[in-house]
Design a protein around this motif. Structure first.
Motif, PDB file in Angstrom:
ATOM      1  N   THR A  63     -12.624  -7.920   3.385  1.00 28.41           N
ATOM      2  CA  THR A  63     -12.798  -6.862   2.388  1.00 28.41           C
ATOM      3  C   THR A  63     -11.516  -6.026   2.318  1.00 28.41           C
ATOM      4  O   THR A  63     -10.705  -6.032   3.246  1.00 28.41           O
ATOM      5  CB  THR A  63     -13.954  -5.908   2.761  1.00 28.41           C
ATOM      6  N   ARG A  64     -11.359  -5.331   1.232  1.00 28.60           N
ATOM      7  CA  ARG A  64     -10.222  -4.405   1.105  1.00 28.60           C
ATOM      8  C   ARG A  64     -10.298  -3.364   2.221  1.00 28.60           C
ATOM      9  O   ARG A  64      -9.291  -2.950   2.782  1.00 28.60           O
ATOM     10  CB  ARG A  64     -10.243  -3.725  -0.265  1.00 28.60           C
ATOM     11  N   HIS A  65     -11.517  -2.945   2.534  1.00 29.27           N
ATOM     12  CA  HIS A  65     -11.738  -1.976   3.593  1.00 29.27           C
ATOM     13  C   HIS A  65     -11.151  -2.486   4.914  1.00 29.27           C
ATOM     14  O   HIS A  65     -10.494  -1.743   5.643  1.00 29.27           O
ATOM     15  CB  HIS A  65     -13.242  -1.743   3.705  1.00 29.27           C
ATOM     16  N   ILE A  74       0.834  -1.205   0.000  1.00 31.80           N
ATOM     17  CA  ILE A  74       0.000   0.000   0.000  1.00 31.80           C
ATOM     18  C   ILE A  74       0.868   1.253   0.000  1.00 31.80           C
ATOM     19  O   ILE A  74       0.552   2.233  -0.674  1.00 31.80           O
ATOM     20  CB  ILE A  74      -0.999  -0.042   1.173  1.00 31.80           C
ATOM     21  N   ALA A 106      -3.887   2.514  -2.098  1.00 31.63           N
ATOM     22  CA  ALA A 106      -4.970   1.726  -1.510  1.00 31.63           C
ATOM     23  C   ALA A 106      -5.498   0.636  -2.427  1.00 31.63           C
ATOM     24  O   ALA A 106      -6.166  -0.282  -1.970  1.00 31.63           O
ATOM     25  CB  ALA A 106      -6.107   2.651  -1.101  1.00 31.63           C
ATOM     26  N   ASP A 107      -5.198   0.705  -3.702  1.00 32.89           N
ATOM     27  CA  ASP A 107      -5.680  -0.313  -4.636  1.00 32.89           C
ATOM     28  C   ASP A 107      -4.631  -1.373  -4.944  1.00 32.89           C
ATOM     29  O   ASP A 107      -4.727  -2.068  -5.959  1.00 32.89           O
ATOM     30  CB  ASP A 107      -6.160   0.349  -5.932  1.00 32.89           C
ATOM     31  N   GLU A 167      -6.992   7.630   0.919  1.00 24.70           N
ATOM     32  CA  GLU A 167      -7.971   6.775   0.236  1.00 24.70           C
ATOM     33  C   GLU A 167      -8.712   5.903   1.248  1.00 24.70           C
ATOM     34  O   GLU A 167      -9.922   5.693   1.138  1.00 24.70           O
ATOM     35  CB  GLU A 167      -7.289   5.909  -0.819  1.00 24.70           C
ATOM     36  N   LEU A 214      -7.322  -2.263   4.743  1.00 25.82           N
ATOM     37  CA  LEU A 214      -6.862  -0.884   4.913  1.00 25.82           C
ATOM     38  C   LEU A 214      -6.971  -0.430   6.368  1.00 25.82           C
ATOM     39  O   LEU A 214      -6.067   0.213   6.899  1.00 25.82           O
ATOM     40  CB  LEU A 214      -7.656   0.064   4.006  1.00 25.82           C
ATOM     41  N   GLN A 250       2.059   1.271  -3.727  1.00 23.88           N
ATOM     42  CA  GLN A 250       1.080   1.299  -4.808  1.00 23.88           C
ATOM     43  C   GLN A 250      -0.223   2.012  -4.472  1.00 23.88           C
ATOM     44  O   GLN A 250      -1.062   2.198  -5.343  1.00 23.88           O
ATOM     45  CB  GLN A 250       0.759  -0.143  -5.231  1.00 23.88           C
ATOM     46  N   GLY A 255      -1.992   5.977   0.611  1.00 24.31           N
ATOM     47  CA  GLY A 255      -3.117   5.090   0.820  1.00 24.31           C
ATOM     48  C   GLY A 255      -3.996   5.497   1.990  1.00 24.31           C
ATOM     49  O   GLY A 255      -5.150   5.096   2.059  1.00 24.31           O
ATOM     50  N   SER A 284      -2.780  -4.743  -5.292  1.00 28.26           N
ATOM     51  CA  SER A 284      -3.380  -6.024  -5.640  1.00 28.26           C
ATOM     52  C   SER A 284      -3.384  -6.984  -4.453  1.00 28.26           C
ATOM     53  O   SER A 284      -2.327  -7.323  -3.909  1.00 28.26           O
ATOM     54  CB  SER A 284      -2.601  -6.656  -6.803  1.00 28.26           C
ATOM     55  N   ARG A 328     -12.636   5.890   1.760  1.00 32.43           N
ATOM     56  CA  ARG A 328     -13.443   4.671   1.689  1.00 32.43           C
ATOM     57  C   ARG A 328     -14.260   4.483   2.957  1.00 32.43           C
ATOM     58  O   ARG A 328     -15.387   4.018   2.901  1.00 32.43           O
ATOM     59  CB  ARG A 328     -12.555   3.463   1.424  1.00 32.43           C
TER      60      ARG A 328
END
Length: 189
Positions: free
Chosen positions: A52-54, A23, A28-29, A104, A57, A26, A101, A31, A108
């Motif tokens: 979840t990605r959330h 993070i 917050a997105d 972001e 993070l 790259q 990140g 891979s 989110r």
């Protein structure tokens, strides 16, 4: 984490370390599949720990969020409520502009379905921590009474997102925060 098997705890810590690096590089997105490959685990292991990605993070930024919450508590006793609030907002902005990140993640959190928001979400934690500073500044007339901590965190997040690719992001973010402060703090330079 208490009660987890030792290998599950190791996987969690490894995934968190790999995700933190990814993070930072790259954003917050990053891979999730690449994070799993780098950690040497399957994507199912990532999903078990971070559904979840959330959630990922939130875990990556939990320590930083706790530092900012602690800073709010330290500043709450300052005699000048306006200066205390501005110092805290500057600290939040500094973290958001220097931790790729984080802005972001805050964004989110802000737009997440309420079912996804929990006490460890960065925005929820910062809202809770900053509310006493905002309430006190408003009560003392140092802040417009209708300005909320959510408003201020949204502004800081927007500033951080806007300046993310600026050649001097920190300076530009600070300048924009100054413009914002002039608009929310009546009668004060």
């Amino acid at each position: 984490m208490a009660g987890q098997r030792a290998d599950a705890r190791r996987n969690y810590e490894l995934l968190l370390a790999v995700a933190s690096r990814a993070i930072a590089e790259q954003g917050a997105d990053a891979s999730l599949e690449q994070i799993a490959r780098t950690a040497g685990v399957g994507s199912g292991t990532v999903r078990r720990h971070f559904p979840t990605r959330h959630a990922l993070l939130a875990a990556v930024f939990q320590d930083r969020t706790e530092l900012l919450a602690g800073r709010a508590r330290e500043l709450a006793g300052r005699p000048d409520s306006r200066a205390a609030l501005l110092e805290w907002l500057d600290a939040v902005l500094s973290f958001a502009t220097t931790s790729r990140g984080l802005a972001e993640a805050l964004h989110r959190d802000h737009v997440a379905d309420p079912a996804d928001v929990h006490e460890h979400c960065a925005t929820a934690r910062l809202t809770e921590a900053g509310r006493p500073l905002v309430d006190r500044a408003a009560a003392e007339g140092a802040l417009a009474p209708d300005v909320t901590v959510t408003d201020l965190l949204s502004l800081v997040t927007g500033i951080a997102l806007t300046t993310e690719h600026h050649p001097d992001a920190a300076a530009e973010a600070s300048r924009l925060l100054g413009l914002t402060i002039a608009g929310i703090s009546p009668g004060r330079p």
